[in-house]
Design a protein around this motif. Structure first.
Motif, mmCIF file in Angstrom:
data_model
loop_
_atom_site.group_PDB
_atom_site.id
_atom_site.type_symbol
_atom_site.label_atom_id
_atom_site.label_comp_id
_atom_site.label_asym_id
_atom_site.label_seq_id
_atom_site.Cartn_x
_atom_site.Cartn_y
_atom_site.Cartn_z
ATOM 1 N N LYS A 288 0.817 -1.225 0.000
ATOM 2 C CA LYS A 288 0.000 0.000 0.000
ATOM 3 C C LYS A 288 0.846 1.269 0.000
ATOM 4 O O LYS A 288 0.486 2.292 0.588
ATOM 5 N N ASN A 289 2.008 1.202 -0.673
ATOM 6 C CA ASN A 289 2.821 2.400 -0.860
ATOM 7 C C ASN A 289 2.250 3.226 -2.007
ATOM 8 O O ASN A 289 1.391 2.753 -2.757
ATOM 9 N N ASP A 290 2.750 4.439 -2.153
ATOM 10 C CA ASP A 290 2.234 5.345 -3.188
ATOM 11 C C ASP A 290 2.546 4.767 -4.568
ATOM 12 O O ASP A 290 3.703 4.771 -5.008
ATOM 13 N N ILE A 291 1.522 4.247 -5.224
ATOM 14 C CA ILE A 291 1.727 3.586 -6.505
ATOM 15 C C ILE A 291 2.153 4.575 -7.588
ATOM 16 O O ILE A 291 2.838 4.207 -8.554
ATOM 17 N N LYS A 292 1.789 5.844 -7.443
ATOM 18 C CA LYS A 292 2.146 6.842 -8.459
ATOM 19 C C LYS A 292 3.663 6.998 -8.545
ATOM 20 O O LYS A 292 4.250 6.934 -9.621
ATOM 21 N N MET A 293 4.306 7.222 -7.400
ATOM 22 C CA MET A 293 5.756 7.413 -7.396
ATOM 23 C C MET A 293 6.479 6.121 -7.770
ATOM 24 O O MET A 293 7.553 6.161 -8.379
ATOM 25 N N THR A 294 5.901 4.987 -7.418
ATOM 26 C CA THR A 294 6.509 3.705 -7.793
ATOM 27 C C THR A 294 6.526 3.553 -9.311
ATOM 28 O O THR A 294 7.562 3.214 -9.908
ATOM 29 N N LEU A 295 5.382 3.792 -9.952
ATOM 30 C CA LEU A 295 5.292 3.692 -11.406
ATOM 31 C C LEU A 295 6.206 4.696 -12.093
ATOM 32 O O LEU A 295 6.910 4.369 -13.061
ATOM 33 N N LEU A 296 6.185 5.927 -11.593
ATOM 34 C CA LEU A 296 7.005 6.985 -12.196
ATOM 35 C C LEU A 296 8.487 6.661 -12.057
ATOM 36 O O LEU A 296 9.251 6.752 -13.027
ATOM 37 N N GLY A 297 8.894 6.287 -10.834
ATOM 38 C CA GLY A 297 10.302 5.972 -10.594
ATOM 39 C C GLY A 297 10.778 4.790 -11.412
ATOM 40 O O GLY A 297 11.852 4.827 -12.031
ATOM 41 N N LEU A 298 9.967 3.711 -11.439
ATOM 42 C CA LEU A 298 10.337 2.538 -12.221
ATOM 43 C C LEU A 298 10.421 2.864 -13.711
ATOM 44 O O LEU A 298 11.326 2.384 -14.406
ATOM 45 N N GLY A 299 9.492 3.684 -14.187
ATOM 46 C CA GLY A 299 9.499 4.063 -15.601
ATOM 47 C C GLY A 299 10.770 4.794 -15.991
ATOM 48 O O GLY A 299 11.387 4.510 -17.027
ATOM 49 N N ILE A 300 11.182 5.737 -15.149
ATOM 50 C CA ILE A 300 12.405 6.503 -15.430
ATOM 51 C C ILE A 300 13.638 5.601 -15.380
ATOM 52 O O ILE A 300 14.519 5.666 -16.246
ATOM 53 N N VAL A 301 13.711 4.733 -14.360
ATOM 54 C CA VAL A 301 14.843 3.804 -14.239
ATOM 55 C C VAL A 301 14.922 2.883 -15.454
ATOM 56 O O VAL A 301 16.004 2.647 -16.017
ATOM 57 N N LEU A 302 13.764 2.355 -15.885
ATOM 58 C CA LEU A 302 13.740 1.478 -17.056
ATOM 59 C C LEU A 302 14.215 2.201 -18.314
ATOM 60 O O LEU A 302 14.906 1.603 -19.166
ATOM 61 N N MET A 303 13.845 3.471 -18.448
ATOM 62 C CA MET A 303 14.299 4.227 -19.615
ATOM 63 C C MET A 303 15.814 4.423 -19.592
ATOM 64 O O MET A 303 16.475 4.365 -20.635
ATOM 65 N N TYR A 304 16.399 4.652 -18.419
ATOM 66 C CA TYR A 304 17.860 4.789 -18.333
ATOM 67 C C TYR A 304 18.555 3.464 -18.627
ATOM 68 O O TYR A 304 19.620 3.436 -19.267
ATOM 69 N N ILE A 305 17.960 2.356 -18.192
ATOM 70 C CA ILE A 305 18.520 1.042 -18.530
ATOM 71 C C ILE A 305 18.449 0.826 -20.044
ATOM 72 O O ILE A 305 19.387 0.280 -20.657
ATOM 73 N N ALA A 306 17.334 1.269 -20.651
ATOM 74 C CA ALA A 306 17.188 1.152 -22.102
ATOM 75 C C ALA A 306 18.283 1.938 -22.817
ATOM 76 O O ALA A 306 18.842 1.475 -23.825
ATOM 77 N N ILE A 307 18.608 3.105 -22.306
ATOM 78 C CA ILE A 307 19.676 3.915 -22.898
ATOM 79 C C ILE A 307 21.016 3.182 -22.790
ATOM 80 O O ILE A 307 21.815 3.166 -23.734
#
Length: 468
Positions: A24-43
């Motif tokens: 029950k953590n803030d799902i918004k920041m989890t999604l946002l943070g994971l999305g940004i991290v995944l994009m950097y891994i993609a780079i």
């Protein structure tokens, strides 16, 4: 090797998302943070991030991608959700929601057949969810208004609790934020999505659930008869929550009818336009935003006629804009979900899934079933019926294309399963609220809600597979 690495990273990202959802953590920041991290891994693995405006360096592209998502969402589904949030807040402020609840629940007191009340209350509760979309808020109101009536009529605590706990489920409404978001993703008008697709499944399912509710609660009451009278219950409830009264409705006669209609006015206008286009062949095109703004103007005009105090009425319209701010979290959730999916896409995970689905025989039937089962597990463990649905909305089109099915065949089962199974989770807010008020355990309530809701999930899944 690249495919294996991408798969491992994707599984880890999804596992983190599920873990945070269950905690029950803030799902918004989890999604946002994971999305940004995944994009950097993609780079790092040599992939490019799609952005509207080049930043000049790949290191800044993930943040530009987030900016793009905010821009696209705020001018699309986000704007609709903001306006609907403002209108709902204004309806509550002027007391129109209260009049609607009173008008729909008052006739129930005249019905003396206890078990006939069960399907009636269930269906009326779902109608009220058009006005009060929050399952928790609707349960609080029904516990204050309907619960005393049901208990005084002789209904058992568990039956009354089960019906109230399942009052907000899958009613087809173009004003629902999940419907707005899904329709935008599918490039459909929300009216077409709701009335031409959603309603074909949800309305028969709701009617069937009402019957199953009747049979199941009657069966369970015979097996486990109520031993506590309502008078004894009131004596035991020192906090008085089960029988507290709501504020008196101040509007009467014609004005009560007008005020009771106001919360439903956007839906009425959309239905009128839909049937005019269908029957007469007119080509009227009014968006949800437009009918909501028209309804808001009508509501202000009604308030001016009723109160005859222009300055006070105009000052109270500020509630509309305050309400828009209150639902900004839903818009942020949509942006965060889009960012997470863009991270998965940039990494190449979506392409891997699409290729796997295309090479899998019978994926058109298997995929909706898998997604419903996945939704069921997460909703039952987390108690949230919408967070996962919003997170998965951006995946609907790529997954359905890969499986070779209509996107609606995937969106409706996922969406309806999430909303139905919320009432089966012992940690869902609505179940905990009902349990606390009625002095019953969440497990007792879930036992009464599980059969009707699981039946509804199976029925809507079968109907979706047949129709779409």
């Amino acid at each position: 090797m690249n495919a294996i690495l991408i798969s491992v990273v994707g599984i880890i990202a999804v596992a983190i998302l599920i873990y945070m959802l269950l905690k029950k953590n803030d799902i918004k920041m989890t999604l946002l943070g994971l999305g940004i991290v995944l994009m950097y891994i993609a780079i790092l693995v040599g992939n490019k991030i799609k952005v509207s405006t080049p930043t000049g360096t790949a290191l800044l592209d993930p943040f530009q991608a987030v900016v793009d998502q905010f821009s696209n969402t705020l001018v699309g589904p986000g704007f609709v959700i903001l306006i609907l949030g403002g209108y709902s807040a204004y309806m509550s402020h002027i007391g129109a929601n209260q009049v609607t609840v009173h008008a729909l629940t008052k006739p129930i007191a005249k019905i003396r057949s206890v078990y006939i009340l069960i399907p009636i209350v269930f269906l009326i509760g779902n109608l009220l969810s058009l006005v009060i979309p929050s399952a928790s808020n609707l349960a609080i109101i029904l516990l204050a208004t309907l619960y005393p009536v049901l208990r005084a009529a002789g209904m058992s605590r568990l039956s009354a609790a089960a019906v109230i706990g399942t009052s907000a489920t899958i009613v087809p409404t173009p004003l629902g934020s999940d419907n707005v978001a899904i329709a935008a993703q599918l490039h459909m008008t929300v009216t077409d999505y709701v009335f031409k697709s959603h309603a074909l499944v949800s309305i028969p399912t709701l009617l069937a659930i009402a019957i199953v509710h009747y049979l199941w609660q009657k069966h369970e009451d015979k097996r486990q008869p109520e031993t506590l009278t309502y008078a004894d219950e009131l004596t035991q409830n020192s906090d008085g929550k089960a029988g507290e009264a709501v504020e008196d409705v101040t509007h009467h006669g014609f004005m009560a009818f007008i005020y009771g209609l106001l919360p439903l006015l956007p839906i009425v206008l959309l239905l009128v336009i839909f049937f005019l286009n269908l029957v007469i062949g007119t080509k009227l095109n009014m968006s949800v935003q437009m009918v909501t703004l028209i309804s808001f103007v009508v509501a202000v005009f009604v308030e001016l006629l009723a109160k005859r105090k222009a300055q006070a009425v105009l000052k109270e319209t500020g509630t509309f804009f305050t309400g828009m701010g209150d639902v900004m979290s839903i818009v942020a959730l949509l942006v965060a979900a889009q960012t997470f999916v863009q991270g998965l896409t940039s990494l190449g995970i979506i392409n891997l899934i699409q290729n796997a689905m295309q090479n899998m025989s019978g994926s058109g039937i298997i995929l909706p079933i898998i997604m419903v089962l996945f939704t069921a597990v997460i909703v039952l463990l987390s108690g949230s019926g919408t967070a996962l649905v919003f997170a998965m909305i951006p995946l609907i089109i790529p997954l359905s294309k890969a499986a070779g099915i209509d996107p609606v065949a995937l969106s409706i089962p996922m969406q309806l399963a999430g909303n139905l199974l919320r009432a089966v989770s012992p940690v869902a807010a609505v179940v905990l609220i009902v349990a606390g008020t009625t002095k019953l355990s969440p497990i007792q309530i879930v036992k009464r809600t599980s059969v009707p809701m699981i039946f509804g999930v199976v029925m809507m899944l079968v109907m979706s597979l047949i129709l779409f």
